[in-house]
Design a protein around this motif. Structure first.
Motif, PDB file in Angstrom:
ATOM      1  N   ALA A 159     -21.785  89.285 -60.649  1.00 48.21           N
ATOM      2  CA  ALA A 159     -21.883  87.866 -60.299  1.00 48.21           C
ATOM      3  C   ALA A 159     -20.865  87.505 -59.218  1.00 48.21           C
ATOM      4  O   ALA A 159     -19.727  87.968 -59.241  1.00 48.21           O
ATOM      5  CB  ALA A 159     -21.654  86.999 -61.530  1.00 48.21           C
ATOM      6  N   VAL A 160     -21.291  86.680 -58.280  1.00 47.84           N
ATOM      7  CA  VAL A 160     -20.377  86.210 -57.242  1.00 47.84           C
ATOM      8  C   VAL A 160     -19.307  85.313 -57.861  1.00 47.84           C
ATOM      9  O   VAL A 160     -18.134  85.417 -57.520  1.00 47.84           O
ATOM     10  CB  VAL A 160     -21.143  85.453 -56.132  1.00 47.84           C
ATOM     11  N   ALA A 164     -23.774  81.409 -52.114  1.00 47.83           N
ATOM     12  CA  ALA A 164     -22.773  81.106 -53.138  1.00 47.83           C
ATOM     13  C   ALA A 164     -21.389  80.940 -52.528  1.00 47.83           C
ATOM     14  O   ALA A 164     -20.642  80.016 -52.884  1.00 47.83           O
ATOM     15  CB  ALA A 164     -22.760  82.206 -54.195  1.00 47.83           C
ATOM     16  N   VAL A 165     -21.036  81.821 -51.605  1.00 45.09           N
ATOM     17  CA  VAL A 165     -19.730  81.724 -50.951  1.00 45.09           C
ATOM     18  C   VAL A 165     -19.674  80.483 -50.066  1.00 45.09           C
ATOM     19  O   VAL A 165     -18.652  79.788 -50.020  1.00 45.09           O
ATOM     20  CB  VAL A 165     -19.416  83.011 -50.154  1.00 45.09           C
ATOM     21  N   ALA A 166     -20.766  80.155 -49.388  1.00 45.27           N
ATOM     22  CA  ALA A 166     -20.801  78.950 -48.555  1.00 45.27           C
ATOM     23  C   ALA A 166     -20.584  77.695 -49.400  1.00 45.27           C
ATOM     24  O   ALA A 166     -19.815  76.804 -49.014  1.00 45.27           O
ATOM     25  CB  ALA A 166     -22.133  78.861 -47.812  1.00 45.27           C
ATOM     26  N   ALA A 167     -21.237  77.614 -50.554  1.00 43.79           N
ATOM     27  CA  ALA A 167     -21.075  76.454 -51.431  1.00 43.79           C
ATOM     28  C   ALA A 167     -19.624  76.328 -51.889  1.00 43.79           C
ATOM     29  O   ALA A 167     -19.043  75.230 -51.872  1.00 43.79           O
ATOM     30  CB  ALA A 167     -22.018  76.569 -52.631  1.00 43.79           C
ATOM     31  N   ALA A 168     -19.032  77.430 -52.304  1.00 43.20           N
ATOM     32  CA  ALA A 168     -17.635  77.416 -52.748  1.00 43.20           C
ATOM     33  C   ALA A 168     -16.700  77.022 -51.606  1.00 43.20           C
ATOM     34  O   ALA A 168     -15.743  76.256 -51.798  1.00 43.20           O
ATOM     35  CB  ALA A 168     -17.251  78.777 -53.307  1.00 43.20           C
ATOM     36  N   THR A 169     -16.975  77.522 -50.410  1.00 43.92           N
ATOM     37  CA  THR A 169     -16.148  77.214 -49.250  1.00 43.92           C
ATOM     38  C   THR A 169     -16.222  75.731 -48.898  1.00 43.92           C
ATOM     39  O   THR A 169     -15.206  75.119 -48.555  1.00 43.92           O
ATOM     40  CB  THR A 169     -16.562  78.081 -48.041  1.00 43.92           C
ATOM     41  N   LEU A 170     -17.406  75.145 -49.000  1.00 43.34           N
ATOM     42  CA  LEU A 170     -17.533  73.708 -48.745  1.00 43.34           C
ATOM     43  C   LEU A 170     -16.635  72.908 -49.688  1.00 43.34           C
ATOM     44  O   LEU A 170     -15.965  71.966 -49.265  1.00 43.34           O
ATOM     45  CB  LEU A 170     -18.993  73.262 -48.899  1.00 43.34           C
ATOM     46  N   ARG A 171     -16.606  73.282 -50.958  1.00 43.70           N
ATOM     47  CA  ARG A 171     -15.717  72.603 -51.918  1.00 43.70           C
ATOM     48  C   ARG A 171     -14.253  72.851 -51.545  1.00 43.70           C
ATOM     49  O   ARG A 171     -13.442  71.920 -51.548  1.00 43.70           O
ATOM     50  CB  ARG A 171     -15.977  73.072 -53.348  1.00 43.70           C
ATOM     51  N   ASP A 172     -13.921  74.101 -51.196  1.00 44.16           N
ATOM     52  CA  ASP A 172     -12.542  74.425 -50.820  1.00 44.16           C
ATOM     53  C   ASP A 172     -12.081  73.619 -49.606  1.00 44.16           C
ATOM     54  O   ASP A 172     -10.914  73.275 -49.491  1.00 44.16           O
ATOM     55  CB  ASP A 172     -12.384  75.914 -50.513  1.00 44.16           C
ATOM     56  N   LEU A 173     -13.019  73.317 -48.704  1.00 40.82           N
ATOM     57  CA  LEU A 173     -12.695  72.559 -47.495  1.00 40.82           C
ATOM     58  C   LEU A 173     -12.716  71.053 -47.726  1.00 40.82           C
ATOM     59  O   LEU A 173     -12.502  70.277 -46.802  1.00 40.82           O
ATOM     60  CB  LEU A 173     -13.657  72.934 -46.362  1.00 40.82           C
TER      61      LEU A 173
END
Length: 112
Positions: free
Chosen positions: A63-64, A17-26
């Motif tokens: 929830a994350v 979940a954090v990886a997916a969010a980070t990809l969007r942030d990047l």
């Protein structure tokens, strides 16, 4: 990696979940699909007290990401989905239900 390349994340836990969010942030603007075996959205897995585990909304409390985060971020969240094999030559992940998901990049985030 082009910004439109589809990214598949296997493992819908906290790391996925954090990886997916980070990809969007990047700035990744292409499709992101997050798949996991569990029937609910990713949640934090800290040591929990019995009181938290016995509440009706235990997953909501841990929830994350809250509510409609995945929809707003255009992240496809596939819960209750088991990845069985990665076909690297074809860039496909074969699923337990007989389906397959294509990817350009695949991240394994299945726990540690």
């Amino acid at each position: 990696m082009a910004d439109a390349d589809p990214i598949l994340i296997i493992g819908a836990g906290q790391t996925g979940a954090v990886a997916a969010a980070t990809l969007r942030d990047l700035g990744h603007d292409g499709p992101i699909t997050l798949i996991g075996q569990e029937a609910h959205a990713p949640y934090e897995r800290p040591p929990l007290s019995k009181a938290v585990l016995q509440t009706a909304d235990a997953h909501g409390q841990t929830a994350v990401h809250a509510g409609d985060f995945y929809e707003r971020q255009r992240i496809t969240l596939l819960t209750g989905t088991e990845a069985q094999a990665i076909d690297a030559a074809r860039r496909l992940v074969r699923l337990a239900d007989g389906g397959a998901l294509p990817y350009s990049r695949c991240l394994l985030a299945t726990g540690g």
